[in-house]
Design an enzyme around this catalytic site. Sequence first.
Site, short mmCIF file in Angstrom:
data_model
loop_
_atom_site.label_atom_id
_atom_site.label_comp_id
_atom_site.label_asym_id
_atom_site.label_seq_id
_atom_site.Cartn_x
_atom_site.Cartn_y
_atom_site.Cartn_z
N THR A 95 -21.10 -59.18 -98.11
CA THR A 95 -19.68 -59.49 -98.11
C THR A 95 -19.13 -59.36 -96.70
O THR A 95 -19.63 -58.57 -95.91
CB THR A 95 -18.97 -58.52 -99.07
OG1 THR A 95 -19.61 -58.64 -100.32
CG2 THR A 95 -17.51 -58.85 -99.20
N THR A 118 -17.51 -63.21 -100.39
CA THR A 118 -18.73 -62.52 -100.80
C THR A 118 -19.84 -63.43 -101.32
O THR A 118 -19.55 -64.42 -101.99
CB THR A 118 -18.41 -61.45 -101.87
OG1 THR A 118 -19.59 -60.71 -102.17
CG2 THR A 118 -17.87 -62.05 -103.16
N ASN A 153 -22.17 -61.53 -102.68
CA ASN A 153 -22.56 -60.31 -103.38
C ASN A 153 -23.50 -59.49 -102.51
O ASN A 153 -23.05 -58.81 -101.62
CB ASN A 153 -23.13 -60.56 -104.78
CG ASN A 153 -23.03 -59.29 -105.61
OD1 ASN A 153 -22.05 -58.56 -105.49
ND2 ASN A 153 -24.02 -58.99 -106.43
N ASP A 185 -21.90 -59.43 -110.64
CA ASP A 185 -20.53 -58.90 -110.76
C ASP A 185 -20.03 -58.95 -112.21
O ASP A 185 -19.02 -58.34 -112.54
CB ASP A 185 -19.57 -59.65 -109.84
CG ASP A 185 -19.48 -59.02 -108.45
OD1 ASP A 185 -19.88 -57.85 -108.30
OD2 ASP A 185 -19.02 -59.69 -107.51
N SER A 191 -14.35 -58.86 -109.54
CA SER A 191 -14.71 -58.47 -108.18
C SER A 191 -14.04 -57.14 -107.86
O SER A 191 -13.16 -56.69 -108.59
CB SER A 191 -14.23 -59.56 -107.23
OG SER A 191 -14.30 -59.13 -105.90
N GLY A 239 -18.44 -53.87 -99.41
CA GLY A 239 -18.92 -52.59 -99.95
C GLY A 239 -18.98 -52.50 -101.46
O GLY A 239 -19.08 -51.41 -101.99
N GLY A 240 -18.91 -53.64 -102.17
CA GLY A 240 -18.94 -53.58 -103.64
C GLY A 240 -17.78 -52.72 -104.12
O GLY A 240 -16.68 -52.78 -103.56
O1 DON Z 1 -16.87 -59.08 -105.31
C1 DON Z 1 -17.43 -57.99 -105.35
O2 DON Z 1 -16.90 -56.98 -105.75
C2 DON Z 1 -18.85 -57.90 -104.82
N1 DON Z 1 -19.45 -59.21 -104.90
C3 DON Z 1 -18.83 -57.38 -103.42
C4 DON Z 1 -20.21 -57.06 -102.90
C5 DON Z 1 -20.20 -56.42 -101.56
O3 DON Z 1 -19.16 -56.09 -101.03
C6 DON Z 1 -21.50 -56.15 -100.91
N2 DON Z 1 -21.32 -55.70 -99.57
N3 DON Z 1 -21.73 -54.80 -99.01
#
Ligand code: DON
Length: 422
Positions: A232, A250, A252, A274, A303, A324-325
Site C-alpha cells: 500500500t 493498495t 494489499n 480484505d 479496507s 499498514g493494513g
Molecule cells: O485496504 C486495506 O486495508 C489493505 N488492502 C491495506 C494493506 C496494506 O496497507 C499493506 N501495507 N503494508
Amino acid sequence: MQPAIRLARHGVRLTYEEAQSMHNRELAEFPDSKRIFQRDGKFYEPGDLFSQPELARTLERIAARPDEFYKGAMAHELAAEIQRGGGLITAQDLAEYEVKERAPIKGTYRGYEIISAPPPSSGGITLIETLNILEGYDLGKLGNRSADAIHLTAEAFRRAFYDRAEFLGDPDFVQLPVAQLIDKKYATGWRESLDLTRAGNSKELRRPSGFGELDRSAAAHSPYGGHESTNTTHYSVVDSQGNAVSVTTTLNDGFGSRVTAGKLGFLLNNEMDDFTSKPGVPNGYGLLQGEANAIAPGKRPLSAMAPTIVLKDGKLFLVLGSPGGPRIISTVANILMGVIDYGLDIKQAVNAPRFHHQWEPDQIYIEKTGLSPDTIKLLQARGHKIKQEDYWSDGECIAVDAKSGELLGASDGRGGGRAVGY
Ligand code: DON
C-alpha cells in the site's frame, strides 16, 4: 498521466528499501514478475535505474482512451491473462465495474474536525470511533506513551475494531449503522465498560445497549464465526492555495499477488484477502471479520485505509495517512494524538514509536524499540499481553503551522519516502 508515463518509460532510481523489496521469493515464481522486478535473477541494486516500458505503453493506451482498461481491448487482454493463471475475472466483470464517488466521513476530536475515508473502508469510522472514546480522557495529562495512556488507547482500539469486525462491509450490500458508530453518546457507553486498571477481554466484550441497530450485539453475526474455529502507498499533498489531498492506494500485500498481467506490465492485487473468506478465520493481517464483509458478486472488500484531513477552525491543519493494513488506523490515530494530545511536531509524531490493538488477537503490538521495560511491565500487570515486533506502517504527513501557514512535511523515518516542496 504524462508524469507517470515518463517515470515508467525513463525509469526511477531505486532507493535501498525499493531494491531490497524486490528480493521477494514469490515474485520469482511468475516469469513476467521475475523478468520485470528481478531482471531474471540479476537483481537491482540501490541507485539503479528501474524502468517499465510495458507499463508506460499501458498507461499511454489508457491516456488515449480512458475506458480502454475496463471496456476496451485491454479489458480482454487482462481477462485472458487472469484466466490463463486460473483466475476468475472476465471481460464482462471489468465492463460492469463502476467507480463510485463517496462523501467522506466526518467527526470531531477535541475541537478539531476529522475528515476521513468512508465505507467500504473501515478507516474513517474506526478512527473516529476510537477518538470519540478517547476524548473522554485527558491523554495529554497522562503523558505520551505512559502505561495509562497506552492502556486507554488500546482499550479504545479494542472496542472500535470489534465493531469494525461485526458491522462493516460494502455499503451497497449491507446496511451499516454508521451514525451510531460515530455517535459521541455511543462512545460514552463504551467508556462505561472500560476499566482504568484492568485490560479488557476481547472474548467477553459487551456492546453498550440502547443504540438501535447496535443492540443486536455479538449474538446475531458474531465475527468469531460461531464455533468454527504488504503493498500500500500513501501520499499527502497541499498546494499553494491550501487545497489538500490525502491518498492511500493498495495492492494489499507487497507486490500484490506477485503476478504480473503479462505484457500489460502491471501487478495484480491480492485484494480478496480484505474480504472475510471464512468467518472466524483470520486474514493475512490477523483480522477476524464478519458476515457483513463476506464475499459476494460485485461486492467491494472492506479496507482499513484511512487517508485523513484534519481542520482547526475550518482551516487545514493536518494531512495524514499510511499503509499498514489494520495498523493504518492505529498509525493515523497515533500520529494524530502525537500532535493534538502530546504536543509533538509532525515529524516527531510520525517517527514516534507506535502501538496497535485490533480486538483479536487480544494483545497490544508494540515496536521493538517502542516502550521502556518498565512501561511494558505496568501494562502486563494490568493484564495486557504484549507482542513486540519490528516496525510497521509508513506515515506520510503534512502539518500546517498555525501562525506562519508554513507547510511542514514529515516522511516516516522507517521508510524510503521523502517530503518535498516546490
Ligand atoms: O485496504 C486495506 O486495508 C489493505 N488492502 C491495506 C494493506 C496494506 O496497507 C499493506 N501495507 N503494508
